[in-house]
Design an enzyme around this catalytic site. Structure first.
Site, PDB file in Angstrom:
ATOM      1  N   PHE A 133       0.684  -1.267  -0.222  1.00  0.00           N
ATOM      2  CA  PHE A 133      -0.107  -0.157  -0.116  1.00  0.00           C
ATOM      3  C   PHE A 133       0.832   1.239   0.070  1.00  0.00           C
ATOM      4  CE2 PHE A 133       0.975   0.178   4.515  1.00  0.00           C
ATOM      5  CZ  PHE A 133       0.675   1.218   4.948  1.00  0.00           C
ATOM      6  N   LYS A 134       2.156   1.194   0.414  1.00  0.00           N
ATOM      7  CA  LYS A 134       2.848   2.359   0.345  1.00  0.00           C
ATOM      8  C   LYS A 134       3.136   2.862  -0.863  1.00  0.00           C
ATOM      9  CE  LYS A 134       4.086   1.090   5.382  1.00  0.00           C
ATOM     10  NZ  LYS A 134       4.962   0.893   6.277  1.00  0.00           N
ATOM     11  N   ASP A 135       3.141   2.089  -1.794  1.00  0.00           N
ATOM     12  CA  ASP A 135       3.386   2.595  -3.281  1.00  0.00           C
ATOM     13  C   ASP A 135       2.476   3.990  -3.584  1.00  0.00           C
ATOM     14  OD1 ASP A 135       5.071   0.877  -4.276  1.00  0.00           O
ATOM     15  OD2 ASP A 135       3.626  -0.683  -4.668  1.00  0.00           O
TER      16      ASP A 135
END
Length: 432
Positions: free
Chosen positions: A108-110
């Protein structure tokens, strides 16, 4: 839009976006917050979400950053950053999982890292040497490395704890080269995070360096994470009665993700309640139950991206609720789970839905069940990134590894080993 510190209750000292982004932490050690929270037009959000995630994100980003970056450049940057989707996968009626792992590093940190990398490139027009210094317990490092790779004028230093990230996560951080400089610290994640904060608090060092962070403490990492909550809501509300609002369950470690959801709610997103799911590092669930906030050293778990004992975003969480424990407790619940429970949940999810869950999403699933929620929970990483845990939880079940991850695992790792020592880190930054 101007930004102020969570510790500046009267908002006396405000800063521009560029100042806030380049500093990372506020001068008083607090976290930056937008001076005002814009209100989103939900009809417009829903309309644009049906076109694409990028179209919706362009609209929401303009509410915060429209006065700081030309609209055409902002739009082009966002379309480059968000060339992937985040579908809401329905497990059964009344229970869905938001899959946030379809980006380039399968985490999700993309969403935050790619946005921040693009924005820093736009803000750093003078091409001053900027060092992005970030600590990671797992997925932040790989997402930041990919999101900032080859951004002009930016050197990236990623600190990660020796022996406490998965082999695949380490490969993602240590195989890109170029302007990405991985540092393997002899210590735990809290040591890495403390080193980053120590650099920010060293006024003499910072006087001669442009140093910022790409952790969720940085507003350019944090704010765009609020966007996917709107996207999930636009998918969830289809077939629902008018006026219904979902429960939103978030696996939580440093609490940047759930506070981004809270920011979305303050922007007008309909949310019935938030539920935080934790591993054995249960500082916030304990706080929600007792009213006592007791940060402490983190312990290692199978859901390692949440191995945080002193969550930075606690300050933002309290700020969003006017520093009122009662207001926070009325809208947020918290649950914590052991490694054994996490592995059991992975097996339970597979048995019921033929769905392979990563350990963090399994925490979200358990919190969802405990809260008797009706809405969705977040899946924050592809299960293949935790193949060893999956193999223990699901004997005989093979987790398909995406081709991009296989290719990265085959590459040679390059990193700098380092003690938990501020002087060593500052000398390393000087050498870049």
């Amino acid at each position: 839009m101007k930004y102020y510190s969570t510790r500046d209750k009267s908002k006396k000292a405000v800063h521009s976006l560029k100042e806030a982004a380049f500093m990372g932490l506020a001068p008083d050690g607090g976290l930056f917050m937008p001076e005002s929270i814009p209100q989103a037009d939900l009809a417009e959000v829903e309309r644009l979400a049906k076109i694409s995630y990028a179209d919706m994100a362009i609209y929401l980003a303009s509410l915060f950053f429209g006065d700081d970056v030309p609209s055409d450049k902002l739009e082009a940057m966002i379309r480059r950053a968000y060339d992937f989707d985040c579908p809401l996968h329905v497990l059964e009626p009344g229970k869905a999982v938001l899959e946030l792992f379809h980006g380039p590093t399968f985490a999700f940190k993309d969403f935050g890292a790619r946005f921040m990398g693009g924005m820093l490139g736009l803000l750093n027009e003078s091409s001053d040497k900027l060092t992005v210094l970030t600590a990671t317990s797992g997925d932040t490092g790989s997402a930041v490395a990919a999101g900032f790779h080859n951004v002009p004028g930016v050197q990236v230093v990623v600190l990660y704890p020796e022996g406490k990230v998965s082999p695949l996560q380490e490969s993602q951080m240590t195989t890109l080269g170029g302007n990405i400089n991985p540092v393997r610290v002899r210590g735990c994640f809290d040591d890495c995070q403390a080193l980053v904060k120590a650099v920010f608090n060293d006024t003499d060092f910072r006087a001669g360096h442009y140093v910022t962070s790409a952790n969720s403490i940085n507003v350019l990492r944090w704010i765009p994470q609020s966007f996917y909550y709107f996207y999930a809501w636009a998918q969830w509300k289809q077939g629902r009665a008018a006026g219904e609002a979902p429960d939103v369950v978030v696996p939580s470690g440093n609490y940047g993700n759930i506070t981004a959801g809270m920011l979305a709610a303050k922007m007008g997103l309909p949310v019935r309640r938030f539920v935080a799911g934790s591993n054995a590092n249960d500082v916030v669930p304990e706080f929600l139950q007792t009213g006592e906030y007791r940060p402490r050293p983190s312990v290692r778990t199978v859901a390692n991206a949440m191995d945080v004992g002193a969550p930075s975003n606690y300050e933002r969480m309290m700020c969003l609720y006017g520093d009122s424990f009662e207001s926070l407790k009325s809208e947020v619940e918290g649950y914590a789970y052991s490694d054994a429970q996490i592995k059991s949940a992975i097996a339970d999810i597979y048995s019921k839905y033929n769905y392979v869950s990563d350990p963090h999403a399994a925490v979200g699933y358990m919190a969802y069940e405990a809260a008797q929620a009706d809405g969705f929970y977040l899946a924050t990483a592809h299960a293949a990134k935790f193949s060893e845990v999956i193999a223990e939880a699901l004997p005989g079940v093979e987790t398909e590894i995406p081709a991009a991850l296989k290719a990265m695992m085959a590459k040679e790792k390059h990193f700098t080993p380092m003690d938990n020592d501020l002087r060593q880190l500052e000398d390393f930054v000087d050498s870049l």
